[in-house]
Write an enzyme that holds these catalytic residues in place. Structure first.
Site, PDB file in Angstrom:
ATOM      1  N   PRO A 262       1.043   2.271 -10.064  1.00  0.00           N
ATOM      2  CA  PRO A 262       0.816   3.604 -10.637  1.00  0.00           C
ATOM      3  C   PRO A 262       2.142   4.215 -11.061  1.00  0.00           C
ATOM      4  O   PRO A 262       3.116   4.143 -10.316  1.00  0.00           O
ATOM      5  CB  PRO A 262       0.211   4.396  -9.472  1.00  0.00           C
TER       6      PRO A 262
ATOM      7  N   GLU B  19      -0.755   8.682 -11.131  1.00  0.00           N
ATOM      8  CA  GLU B  19      -1.333   9.583 -10.138  1.00  0.00           C
ATOM      9  C   GLU B  19      -1.907  10.821 -10.830  1.00  0.00           C
ATOM     10  O   GLU B  19      -1.217  11.468 -11.619  1.00  0.00           O
ATOM     11  CB  GLU B  19      -0.266  10.039  -9.136  1.00  0.00           C
TER      12      GLU B  19
ATOM     13  N   CYS C  98       4.503   9.379  -2.727  1.00  0.00           N
ATOM     14  CA  CYS C  98       5.335  10.114  -3.686  1.00  0.00           C
ATOM     15  C   CYS C  98       6.212  11.138  -2.957  1.00  0.00           C
ATOM     16  O   CYS C  98       5.705  12.043  -2.297  1.00  0.00           O
ATOM     17  CB  CYS C  98       4.459  10.822  -4.717  1.00  0.00           C
TER      18      CYS C  98
ATOM     19  N   LYS D 249      -1.459   3.907  -0.927  1.00  0.00           N
ATOM     20  CA  LYS D 249      -0.104   3.401  -1.174  1.00  0.00           C
ATOM     21  C   LYS D 249       0.843   4.233  -0.318  1.00  0.00           C
ATOM     22  O   LYS D 249       0.878   5.459  -0.455  1.00  0.00           O
ATOM     23  CB  LYS D 249       0.212   3.536  -2.665  1.00  0.00           C
TER      24      LYS D 249
ATOM     25  N   GLY E  99       8.161  -2.384  -4.620  1.00  0.00           N
ATOM     26  CA  GLY E  99       9.537  -1.897  -4.491  1.00  0.00           C
ATOM     27  C   GLY E  99      10.568  -2.932  -4.933  1.00  0.00           C
ATOM     28  O   GLY E  99      11.767  -2.719  -4.788  1.00  0.00           O
TER      29      GLY E  99
ATOM     30  N   ALA F 293       6.341  -1.896 -10.681  1.00  0.00           N
ATOM     31  CA  ALA F 293       6.437  -0.636 -11.430  1.00  0.00           C
ATOM     32  C   ALA F 293       7.523  -0.740 -12.513  1.00  0.00           C
ATOM     33  O   ALA F 293       7.234  -1.082 -13.664  1.00  0.00           O
ATOM     34  CB  ALA F 293       6.701   0.533 -10.492  1.00  0.00           C
ATOM     35  N   ARG F 294       8.779  -0.463 -12.152  1.00  0.00           N
ATOM     36  CA  ARG F 294       9.816  -0.337 -13.180  1.00  0.00           C
ATOM     37  C   ARG F 294       9.972  -1.568 -14.069  1.00  0.00           C
ATOM     38  O   ARG F 294      10.115  -1.447 -15.287  1.00  0.00           O
ATOM     39  CB  ARG F 294      11.154   0.014 -12.523  1.00  0.00           C
TER      40      ARG F 294
HETATM   41  C1  LIG Z   1       8.172   6.458 -14.001  1.00  0.00           C
HETATM   42  C2  LIG Z   1       7.600   6.253 -12.621  1.00  0.00           C
HETATM   43  C3  LIG Z   1       6.476   6.939 -12.249  1.00  0.00           C
HETATM   44  C4  LIG Z   1       5.914   6.731 -10.985  1.00  0.00           C
HETATM   45  N1  LIG Z   1       4.728   7.354 -10.671  1.00  0.00           N
HETATM   46  C5  LIG Z   1       4.076   7.017  -9.519  1.00  0.00           C
HETATM   47  C6  LIG Z   1       2.751   7.458  -9.280  1.00  0.00           C
HETATM   48  O1  LIG Z   1       2.127   8.132 -10.097  1.00  0.00           O
HETATM   49  N2  LIG Z   1       2.165   7.103  -8.104  1.00  0.00           N
HETATM   50  C7  LIG Z   1       2.809   6.324  -7.184  1.00  0.00           C
HETATM   51  O2  LIG Z   1       2.215   6.016  -6.139  1.00  0.00           O
HETATM   52  N3  LIG Z   1       4.050   5.869  -7.407  1.00  0.00           N
HETATM   53  C8  LIG Z   1       4.691   6.174  -8.560  1.00  0.00           C
HETATM   54  N4  LIG Z   1       5.921   5.636  -8.826  1.00  0.00           N
HETATM   55  C9  LIG Z   1       6.513   4.702  -7.862  1.00  0.00           C
HETATM   56  C10 LIG Z   1       6.138   3.266  -8.224  1.00  0.00           C
HETATM   57  O3  LIG Z   1       4.750   3.056  -8.216  1.00  0.00           O
HETATM   58  C11 LIG Z   1       6.792   2.282  -7.255  1.00  0.00           C
HETATM   59  O4  LIG Z   1       6.357   2.566  -5.948  1.00  0.00           O
HETATM   60  C12 LIG Z   1       8.315   2.314  -7.275  1.00  0.00           C
HETATM   61  O5  LIG Z   1       8.824   2.439  -8.574  1.00  0.00           O
HETATM   62  C13 LIG Z   1       8.866   1.043  -6.667  1.00  0.00           C
HETATM   63  O6  LIG Z   1       8.386  -0.099  -7.340  1.00  0.00           O
HETATM   64  P1  LIG Z   1       9.311  -0.939  -8.347  1.00  0.00           P
HETATM   65  O7  LIG Z   1      10.490  -1.385  -7.560  1.00  0.00           O
HETATM   66  O8  LIG Z   1       8.482  -2.069  -8.825  1.00  0.00           O
HETATM   67  O9  LIG Z   1       9.736   0.004  -9.417  1.00  0.00           O
HETATM   68  C14 LIG Z   1       6.526   5.848 -10.065  1.00  0.00           C
HETATM   69  C15 LIG Z   1       7.690   5.174 -10.445  1.00  0.00           C
HETATM   70  C16 LIG Z   1       8.221   5.366 -11.706  1.00  0.00           C
HETATM   71  C17 LIG Z   1       9.450   4.601 -12.095  1.00  0.00           C
END
Ligand SMILES: Cc1cc2nc3c(=O)[nH]c(=O)nc-3n(C[C@H](O)[C@H](O)[C@H](O)COP(=O)(O)O)c2cc1C
Length: 500
Positions: free
Chosen positions: A18, A43, A116, A155, A222, A249-250
Site C-alpha cells: 500500500p 491507505e 503508518c 500491516k 521493508g 513498496a519503494r
Molecule cells: C509513497 C509511499 C506511500 C506509502 N503509503 C503507505 C500506505 O498507504 N499504507 C501503508 O501501510 N504503508 C505505506 N507506505 C509504507 C510502505 O507500504 C512500506 O511499508 C515501506 O515503504 C517499506 O517498504 P519498502 O522497503 O519496500 O519501501 C508508504 C510508503 C511510501 C514510499
C-alpha cells in the site's frame, strides 16, 4: 479460530505494498501486468470512505467510490477484483466494519494499516498508534473477521522493545500471537520500528522471529533499496525473513516492472504503459504526474522531466511522452462511449424532462488551445456586458450524475444560452456557455487570429454549428438536454477574476 470462507491465498506471493498516492488503479494494474500476485490500494481513511457512494461507472467499466465533493476516492475494475486488497486507516471497529461492508463485493481482501507513523494517521489513533493499544487492535480485527466475507489482514511495524542483536522481541511476539487469534488470514510486517525511517536498516531477524512464531502467512516488508533492487532479490529477502510472501513498496514505485521474472523493463516503456492506463481510466492528472515523478527520480531535470513538471493536464503529460495521438484517440472513444450511454432514453435513466425551449443552444466546446491565454470567452462576455451597461452574466452550472459531466447556462439580458455538449469541468462548461452567447450575438470571443474586437464584426453563425473547433463537430446527443436530476453546483454573479 474463525476463518473467512472466501479466502485469498497469501502464501508465496509477490505483493504491491500500500502506498498513499502511488497505489491508485493505474499503478495496481501495471504491477499486475508485470507479475505482482496481489496489489494493495493506498491507505484510505474510514471516515472518508463512509461518506462515499458506490457508483458503477459504465463509461470506464469501473466501480467508483465517490465522495460528496464528487472526487473519486477509490476506483477499481474487474481485472483486479480477485487480487486487490483494500487497505483502510481506522481506529474504530464499527467504522472499520462499515467500510469493509461497503467495499467487500468489489475487492479480494481487507487490510488495516497499523504501521503508518505519520502524524495525520497517528493523531486520530490510527496507523502505528494502534500498536500501543492491543485491545483496540483485537476489537477491530475480530469485528472485521466476524463481519466481512473477505479475508482480513493487517500491516504492522515491530515494537520498540526489540533489540536486534539480542533479539528481545517479547512485545512484538506476544502482540502478533494475539493478532493471530483474531482469525486474520495473514499479517504483513514492516521490519522497522515506528520512529525509524527508510534509511534505517530493516530487521530481517525481527520479521523472521514473527514468521517462526505464527502459523498464518507472514508477509515480509521493508526490503526496498538495501535488500531489493531486482526481481531475484525479492526471493532472497523472503528467505532471509523466512516469510511466506514479500510486499514491495519503494522499489515498485520506482519501477513496477520489478515484479517481472525476466528482469525490469526500460523506464521509458514502463512510464508509457502507466500513462496509457492513467488515460484509459481517467486518472486525475495530478496523481499521474506524481507517480511519474517518482519513477523519473534523478531524471527530473531532463528535458522530459521538465515537460512533465510543467504539464497541467493529462493531455500535456501525454504530449511530453509522445502519446498525444493516443490521448486524442482514447478520449474520443471515451466521449463516444459516454455519448452512447447518454443516448439511452430518458426513461431508462429515470430522469424527468425539463423545458429548455427558451434557451439558445449551440454545440460548442471551449478548446483552450484556440484562445489566447489572457483572453477567454467569459472575459469577453463580461467586458461586453459592461460596455452595454447590462447586468453581469450569471452562470448556473449543473452536473449530470450519470457521467458527472458539466453543463452551464449563462443568462445575459434575461436570455439564456447553453452549449449542448457537456464538459469535464465547471470552468470549461461556463466558457462554452459564454461562447454560445457571444456567437449568437456575433461578438468576438477571444480566439487566436480572431479579427479585431469591434462588435458585430463576425458573421452570425447558425445555431448548432461551429466552424473552428473540431471537437465541436460532435453530434448533439439526443435527449441530453433533458437529463435530470441535476446536481446544482453554482448560481451567482460573475466575479471579474473568478475562473480565469
Ligand atoms: C509513497 C509511499 C506511500 C506509502 N503509503 C503507505 C500506505 O498507504 N499504507 C501503508 O501501510 N504503508 C505505506 N507506505 C509504507 C510502505 O507500504 C512500506 O511499508 C515501506 O515503504 C517499506 O517498504 P519498502 O522497503 O519496500 O519501501 C508508504 C510508503 C511510501 C514510499
Amino acid at each position: 479460530m474463525i476463518v473467512n470462507s472466501l479466502s485469498l491465498c497469501y502464501h508465496n506471493k509477490l505483493i504491491l505494498a500500500p502506498m498513499v498516492r502511488v497505489g491508485t488503479l493505474p499503478m495496481r494494474l501495471l504491477a499486475l501486468d508485470y507479475g505482482a500476485d496481489i496489489v494493495y490500494c493506498e491507505e484510505l481513511i474510514d471516515l472518508k470512505m463512509l461518506q462515499c457512494k458506490r457508483v458503477v461507472n459504465e463509461a470506464l467499466s469501473t466501480v467508483d467510490f465517490v465522495a460528496p465533493d464528487d472526487r473519486v476516492v477509490f476506483r477499481t475494475c474487474e481485472r483486479e477484483q480477485s487480487r486487490v486488497v483494500f487497505q483502510m486507516g481506522t481506529s474504530d471497529a464499527e467504522r472499520a466494519l462499515a467500510v469493509a461492508r461497503l467495499v467487500e463485493n468489489d475487492v479480494a481482501g481487507i487490510d488495516v494499516n497499523m504501521g503508518c507513523p505519520k502524524e495525520y494517521s497517528t493523531k486520530g489513533g490510527m496507523g502505528a498508534a494502534l500498536l500501543s493499544d492491543p485491545d483496540k487492535i483485537e476489537k477491530i480485527l475480530s469485528t472485521l473477521v466476524k463481519g466481512t466475507q473477505r479475508p482480513v489482514t493487517c500491516k504492522i511495524r515491530i515494537l520498540p522493545s526489540v533489540k536486534i542483536l539480542h533479539l528481545k522481541l517479547e512485545d512484538t511476539l506476544s502482540l502478533v500471537k494475539r493478532i493471530e487469534r483474531t482469525g486474520i488470514a495473514a499479517i504483513a510486517v514492516h521490519g522497522r520500528k515506528r520512529e525509524e525511517r527508510p534509511q534505517h536498516p530493516v530487521s530481517c531477524e525481527a520479521i523472521k522471529a514473527v514468521a517462526e512464531t505464527l502459523s498464518i502467512p507472514v508477509i515480509a516488508n521493508g526490503g526496498s533499496h538495501d535488500h531489493i533492487q531486482g526481481y531475484l532479490d525479492i526471493e532472497d529477502f523472503r528467505q532471509a525473513t523466512a516469510a511466506s510472501s514479500v510486499m514491495v513498496a519503494r522499489a515498485a514505485m520506482w519501477n513496477p516492472s520489478i515484479f517481472l521474472k525476466e528482469g525490469p523493463r526500460p523506464l521509458e516503456e514502463v512510464m508509457q504503459k502507466y500513462i496509457r492506463y492513467a488515460v484509459q481510466y481517467d486518472n486525475h492528472y495530478t496523481n499521474t504526474k506524481y507517480c511519474l515523478c517518482q519513477m523519473l527520480r534523478e531524471h527530473l531535470e531532463s528535458p522530459q522531466g521538465r515537460l512533465l513538471h510543467a504539464a497541467q493536464s493529462s493531455q500535456e503529460i501525454c504530449e511530453a511522452f509522445g502519446l498525444g495521438a493516443f490521448y486524442e484517440e482514447t478520449t474520443r472513444e471515451l466521449d463516444a462511449r459516454r455519448g452512447k450511454l447518454l443516448a439511452r432514453s430518458p426513461e431508462e435513466v429515470e430522469e424527468p424532462a425539463e423545458d429548455t425551449s427558451g434557451i439558445i443552444k449551440m454545440a460548442v466546446k471551449f478548446d483552450r488551445r484556440a484562445y489566447s491565454p489572457q483572453i477567454t470567452p467569459k472575459m469577453c462576455l463580461l467586458e461586453w456586458c459592461r460596455r452595454e451597461k447590462l447586468a453581469q452574466p450569471v452562470y448556473e452550472t449543473v452536473q449530470r450524475p450519470l457521467d458527472r459531466l458539466f453543463c452551464s447556462v449563462v443568462t445575459v439580458a434575461e436570455q439564456k444560452y447553453q452549449s449542448t455538449l457537456w464538459d469535464k469541468s465547471k470552468k470549461l462548461a461556463e466558457q462554452a456557455a459564454a461562447i454560445v452567447c457571444l456567437r449568437s450575438q456575433g461578438l468576438p470571443e477571444g480566439r487566436l487570429r480572431e479579427e479585431g474586437p469591434s462588435l458585430h464584426k463576425r458573421k452570425r453563425e447558425a445555431p448548432d454549428q461551429d466552424t473552428g473547433d473540431p471537437r465541436a463537430q460532435e453530434p448533439v446527443l439526443p435527449g441530453e438536454l433533458c437529463k435530470k436530476p441535476f446536481l446544482a453546483l453554482a448560481s451567482g454573479k460573475e466575479s471579474p477574476l473568478e475562473g480565469w
